[in-house]
Motif scaffolding. Structure first.
Motif, PDB file in Angstrom:
ATOM      1  N   ARG A 360       0.833  -1.215   0.000  1.00  0.00           N
ATOM      2  CA  ARG A 360       0.000   0.000   0.000  1.00  0.00           C
ATOM      3  C   ARG A 360       0.864   1.261   0.000  1.00  0.00           C
ATOM      4  N   TYR A 361       1.991   1.181   0.672  1.00  0.00           N
ATOM      5  CA  TYR A 361       2.905   2.325   0.680  1.00  0.00           C
ATOM      6  C   TYR A 361       3.416   2.607  -0.733  1.00  0.00           C
ATOM      7  N   ARG A 362       3.742   1.559  -1.480  1.00  0.00           N
ATOM      8  CA  ARG A 362       4.199   1.750  -2.862  1.00  0.00           C
ATOM      9  C   ARG A 362       3.081   2.315  -3.738  1.00  0.00           C
ATOM     10  N   ALA A 363       1.846   1.892  -3.479  1.00  0.00           N
ATOM     11  CA  ALA A 363       0.729   2.328  -4.317  1.00  0.00           C
ATOM     12  C   ALA A 363       0.240   3.737  -3.973  1.00  0.00           C
ATOM     13  N   TYR A 364       0.162   4.051  -2.684  1.00  0.00           N
ATOM     14  CA  TYR A 364      -0.475   5.294  -2.254  1.00  0.00           C
ATOM     15  C   TYR A 364       0.473   6.324  -1.651  1.00  0.00           C
ATOM     16  N   GLY A 365       1.695   5.904  -1.310  1.00  0.00           N
ATOM     17  CA  GLY A 365       2.604   6.840  -0.654  1.00  0.00           C
ATOM     18  C   GLY A 365       2.341   6.903   0.838  1.00  0.00           C
ATOM     19  N   GLY A 366       2.470   8.083   1.379  1.00  0.00           N
ATOM     20  CA  GLY A 366       2.308   8.238   2.817  1.00  0.00           C
ATOM     21  C   GLY A 366       3.620   8.040   3.536  1.00  0.00           C
ATOM     22  N   GLU A 367       3.565   7.416   4.698  1.00  0.00           N
ATOM     23  CA  GLU A 367       4.765   7.205   5.508  1.00  0.00           C
ATOM     24  C   GLU A 367       4.743   5.792   6.071  1.00  0.00           C
ATOM     25  N   LEU A 368       5.865   5.091   5.920  1.00  0.00           N
ATOM     26  CA  LEU A 368       6.013   3.749   6.466  1.00  0.00           C
ATOM     27  C   LEU A 368       7.156   3.795   7.474  1.00  0.00           C
ATOM     28  N   VAL A 369       6.856   3.478   8.734  1.00  0.00           N
ATOM     29  CA  VAL A 369       7.871   3.579   9.785  1.00  0.00           C
ATOM     30  C   VAL A 369       7.845   2.312  10.630  1.00  0.00           C
ATOM     31  N   ARG A 370       8.963   2.072  11.313  1.00  0.00           N
ATOM     32  CA  ARG A 370       9.011   0.985  12.290  1.00  0.00           C
ATOM     33  C   ARG A 370       9.270   1.600  13.655  1.00  0.00           C
ATOM     34  N   LEU A 371       8.412   1.256  14.619  1.00  0.00           N
ATOM     35  CA  LEU A 371       8.490   1.792  15.968  1.00  0.00           C
ATOM     36  C   LEU A 371       8.997   0.703  16.893  1.00  0.00           C
ATOM     37  N   ALA A 372      10.052   0.986  17.632  1.00  0.00           N
ATOM     38  CA  ALA A 372      10.634  -0.006  18.531  1.00  0.00           C
ATOM     39  C   ALA A 372      10.823   0.614  19.905  1.00  0.00           C
TER      40      ALA A 372
END
Length: 414
Positions: A360-372
């Protein structure tokens, strides 16, 4: 139509324009207590409001459309009063509003409290549980009572939430010759029910061992009843920051678990609204209990699987998906439900759902993050870090122009 505010002091407290409006009206509509305050010189036909009031407003207005009508209201008609309903039906231009000092103005005058620094919570037609969201050490509250039993109910709620030391003052019949005040603390409250026309002043004081709840997202995990299905405190704070609640907005919380995201969305502002969808009836009941305990009893809990349970829900301003991401059609249903400018935030800890969010990130953009997040724990005689499972989060704002649909990679529902 004239809308005239009247206080407990009755006819004597009205201005000359208010008296003229009432004496010239062919029909007088109001509560029975208010109508009884008028003298015989107000010769119009007296029509008491039926119960429930709000559904009766359109019918009464239509019935008396040809008459000169004056409506009586308690205090300021535009402050938790009938003025709102009349404006919604007729428009502001059709009304001539003549306000009287509100019970809040009277109470602050008696207490010496600045009105602008005093929070008002109404329990008229609303559950007492909503008061819990306003309980902070040192805070001054004015509670608008539903009836004579409200002060005792408020004292009980304060004790239950660790605010037993709070000072309570009940101000009855404000502005009338019969005005009276009683006071005590929530811990020791033993006054019998008094006059139903009362306002409760609360000076919030917490007991030493009371769990501290802040005014921003990220309440302690201990604030929630849960079975382990809980978005933990630090991830919750980051998630609410990304969702960015604003006054009046509606959230869909999909896979509610313990309801923490929806609860803290609603605590962000009194006008924020939320619907949480949870397929497990036991968890759904737990969400409702958490909402009551944390002061947002208006949280709507829908029990059922998503996306089927989303049918018929009001249009959201934001959607959070905390569970069930791989359910066929869920992401598409949530994305399609959002209006342009709406926000979608999804969290996951599984590789399968992470792959879906990456698509979905590739299709729509936005922000993809990993929270640790890691917590310090004892390691023998020393201290080390224990790492919690990292959370992958995708967030995106829906554009005005539709983006191309991504490939279907949902697979089977786990």
């Amino acid at each position: 139509m004239s809308v005239v505010g009247i206080g407990a002091d009755g006819w004597a407290g009205l201005s000359a324009p208010a008296r003229t409006a009432l004496q010239g009206a062919g029909v007088l509509i109001g509560g029975e207590r208010q109508l009884a305050l008028l003298p015989a010189s107000c010769a119009g036909r007296r029509v008491p409001w039926p119960s429930p009031l709000r559904p009766a407003v359109p019918h009464l207005l239509a019935e008396h459309r040809a008459d000169t009508v004056a409506v009586l209201a308690s205090g300021d008609p535009m402050f938790y009063g009938i003025g709102r309903a009349l404006t919604e039906e007729l428009g502001a231009g059709a009304l001539h509003v003549l306000p009287h000092p509100s019970s809040v103005s009277y109470a602050c005058a008696r207490l010496g409290w600045p009105v602008e620094d005093t929070e008002v919570v109404t329990l008229v037609g609303r559950p007492a549980a909503r008061l819990a969201a306003s309980l902070y050490e040192g805070r001054r509250l004015l509670v608008l009572s539903a009836d004579a039993a409200t002060p005792a109910a408020v004292a009980a709620l304060l004790r239950e939430h660790g605010f037993g030391p709070s000072r309570l003052r009940v101000l009855e019949q404000l502005g009338a010759e019969e005005e009276a005040h009683v006071e005590g603390t929530a811990d020791t409250w033993a006054h019998l029910p008094g006059d139903p026309l009362n306002v409760i002043a609360v000076e919030c004081r917490s007991a030493p061992d009371t769990l501290r709840l802040g005014a921003v997202p990220g309440l302690p995990d201990e604030a929630y009843e849960h079975d382990g299905q809980l978005t933990k405190r630090h991830i919750r704070a980051a998630t609410l920051g990304t969702l960015a609640p604003a006054p009046g907005e509606l959230l869909w919380d999909i896979g509610g678990g313990s309801g923490s995201i929806a609860v803290e969305w609603m605590r962000a502002h009194p006008s924020c609204r939320a619907v949480t969808v949870e397929r497990d009836p036991v968890r759904a009941a737990r969400i409702a209990r958490n909402a009551d305990r944390l002061g947002v009893p208006a949280l709507r809990v829908v029990t059922g699987p998503a996306p089927a349970a989303l049918a018929g829900l009001p249009v959201p301003d934001a959607v959070f998906i905390g569970g069930g991401l791989t359910a066929p059609g869920l992401l598409d249903a949530c994305w399609d439900a959002l209006p342009p400018g709406g926000r979608l935030v999804a969290n996951t800890v599984t590789l399968e759902s992470e792959a879906l969010l990456a698509e979905r990130y590739r299709a729509y953009g936005g922000e993809l993050v990993r929270l640790a997040v890691a917590h310090a724990v004892p390691v023998g005689g020393f201290t080390g870090w224990r790492q919690a499972m990292p959370v992958t989060q995708w967030s995106c704002r829906k554009p005005s122009a539709p983006a191309p649909a991504p490939a279907d990679t949902t697979g089977d529902t786990p």
